[in-house]
Design a protein around this motif. Structure first.
Motif, PDB file in Angstrom:
ATOM      1  N   ASP A 251      -2.867   0.630   3.335  1.00  0.00           N
ATOM      2  CA  ASP A 251      -2.617  -0.274   4.461  1.00  0.00           C
ATOM      3  C   ASP A 251      -3.223   0.228   5.768  1.00  0.00           C
ATOM      4  N   THR A 293      -2.210   6.396  -4.358  1.00  0.00           N
ATOM      5  CA  THR A 293      -2.115   5.458  -5.468  1.00  0.00           C
ATOM      6  C   THR A 293      -2.540   4.081  -4.969  1.00  0.00           C
ATOM      7  N   GLU A 295      -1.062   1.282  -4.986  1.00  0.00           N
ATOM      8  CA  GLU A 295       0.000   0.551  -4.267  1.00  0.00           C
ATOM      9  C   GLU A 295       0.373   1.221  -2.952  1.00  0.00           C
ATOM     10  N   ASP A 297       2.334   3.803  -2.725  1.00  0.00           N
ATOM     11  CA  ASP A 297       3.692   4.353  -2.805  1.00  0.00           C
ATOM     12  C   ASP A 297       3.709   5.817  -3.214  1.00  0.00           C
ATOM     13  N   THR A 315       5.697  10.732  -5.806  1.00  0.00           N
ATOM     14  CA  THR A 315       6.205   9.445  -5.336  1.00  0.00           C
ATOM     15  C   THR A 315       6.859   9.660  -3.985  1.00  0.00           C
ATOM     16  N   ASP A 339      -7.568  -0.995  -8.858  1.00  0.00           N
ATOM     17  CA  ASP A 339      -6.614  -1.714  -9.696  1.00  0.00           C
ATOM     18  C   ASP A 339      -5.522  -0.815 -10.244  1.00  0.00           C
ATOM     19  N   GLY A 340      -5.581   0.480  -9.926  1.00  0.00           N
ATOM     20  CA  GLY A 340      -4.547   1.411 -10.341  1.00  0.00           C
ATOM     21  C   GLY A 340      -4.592   1.809 -11.797  1.00  0.00           C
TER      22      GLY A 340
END
Length: 428
Positions: A251, A293, A295, A297, A315, A339-340
């Motif tokens: 982000d 990662t 996402e 996270d 995490t 796409d992870g």
């Protein structure tokens, strides 16, 4: 203290800097045969750029296409009504790209059509794009992106850019380091920063507007952030010890990094809005080389906490750490695809360093490269290719390989060693 030599905005282009050149070494079996016809042009002087040749080179570099040589073409249509499918079937072309350009008010207006030769129909009808004379290469890459996506179903990444570091060692003189920016095909290289101190670990913000990197200009490593449009720089860290390996979160709000300010190399994050540092790992081993990662996270990093360097994931919400790599005696510099699904890394086996890719669902590992000193992998934003640093002919160069290992090419420079590549995100 050796001083910083130069700082230049990325819009400055100098012909003195050597371009990276493409040397294709391997393509996929049975690539798609496509004919890219020379662009129609009625001007009195030649176009500043051969747009059709750039498109042809883009598609060939992907390894998925086998362009028809111009010398083999039976006709040179520039508009749909000039197309005779029999001419192109005769030379085995599956697709055909015709285009034309005109100039109005100092801008070039390009129209292009793509045909399925076997089905005898258009697949891209009258695409139109315009730009200034300086944007003709951008127009070519835009067309390449559209053709590639229409035929393969994968978004094209020809309009992206790459960061890299050039290093020069001259006898009797200070070493010289340049942070460079170029098109994905190595053309239009631009100098961003030049220093007699090392420049390391360039990385992109997710919107492509800013970069971060490590510079030793203050006599010790420090992380800087730079705006590409204005050239404005900001020093983000000034701690004693290590300040390295910056990585933007998906982000763009945080930067992961390695700091040893508390006595041991650990992973930290910096909130770029509040300027608050947060320690992410806490272990007596060396934790380094963070990346995010898909996402956002978690953070993937290299650690020798298991005895030898392997790749782990923490995490962020829970602080839970898990080991991701088990195959091979050494795995480092992990990068997760957009796409992870895939983890790309530097992998050592039998004493040789390769670039490898691991399926994060099945754990299956595939070695992608065959040279013996490969490092610094960076994945294209469409996930189809990756760049890495290696050595060839006694020099440091950049090379590329597809994630299925079917396509390979080199991007050597005529001067200096080239290292530390970073592939940009999509710009729109």
């Amino acid at each position: 203290m050796r001083k910083l030599l130069a700082l230049l905005f990325c819009c400055f282009v100098s012909p003195a800097f050597a371009q990276l050149t493409i040397e294709i070494t391997q393509g996929v079996d049975n690539p798609t045969r496509i004919a890219v016809v020379p662009m129609g042009w009625g001007g009195t002087a030649p176009l500043p750029e051969d747009v059709a040749e750039i498109v042809s080179a883009d598609l060939q570099r992907s390894g998925q296409f086998d362009p028809v040589a111009r010398t083999s073409m039976l006709s040179f249509p520039t508009k749909p009504e000039d197309v005779f499918y029999r001419d192109w079937r005769a030379m085995g072309a599956e697709y055909l790209l015709v285009s034309s350009a005109e100039q109005r008010g100092g801008r070039y207006f390009v129209t292009y059509d793509v045909f399925d030769v076997l089905a005898q129909r258009k697949v891209i009808s009258s695409g139109k794009v315009d730009g200034s004379p300086e944007q003709l290469r951008d127009i070519a890459h835009h067309i390449s992106d559209k053709v590639y996506e229409k035929i393969t179903g994968i978004r094209g990444a020809f309009s992206t850019q790459v960061l890299y570091v050039e290093a020069f060692q001259q006898e009797g003189q200070d070493d010289n380091f340049r942070l460079m920016l170029a098109d994905a095909d190595g053309a239009r290289s631009r100098l961003l920063l030049e220093s007699t101190e090392p420049l390391l670990s360039p990385t992109w913000s997710p919107d492509g507007r800013e970069i971060a990197y490590v510079s030793f200009e203050t006599t010790r490593p420090a992380i800087f952030k730079q705006n590409l449009a204005t050239g404005q720089r900001e020093q983000l860290t000034n701690f004693t010890g290590l300040n390295g390996a910056p990585a933007f979160s998906p982000d763009g709000n945080k930067l992961a990094m390695v700091l040893s300010k508390d006595g041991n190399p650990e992973i930290y994050t910096l909130d770029l809005r509040t300027r608050q540092f947060t320690r992410v790992t806490n272990h007596y081993a060396i934790d380094t080389e963070p990346s995010w990662t898909a996402e956002g996270d978690g953070v993937v990093f290299t650690s020798n906490r298991g005895g030898k360097p392997q790749i782990y994931k923490v995490t962020l919400a829970s602080g839970r750490v898990e080991r991701l790599t088990f195959d091979g005696e050494y795995n480092a510099r992990g990068r997760v695809s957009k796409d992870g699904k895939t983890l790309v890394m530097v992998h050592q086996r039998n004493g040789v360093f390769h670039i490898a890719a691991q399926d994060l669902t099945t754990g299956t590992l595939r070695i992608l490269t065959e040279t013996n000193l490969d490092e610094s992998p960076t994945i294209a934003p469409n996930g189809a290719m990756l760049l890495y640093a290696t050595r060839f002919g006694g020099k440091g160069i950049l090379a590329a390989v597809s994630l299925d290992a079917g396509t390979k090419y080199r991007l050597p420079s005529k001067q200096g060693d080239v290292r530390e590549p970073a592939w940009s995100p999509f710009f729109n």
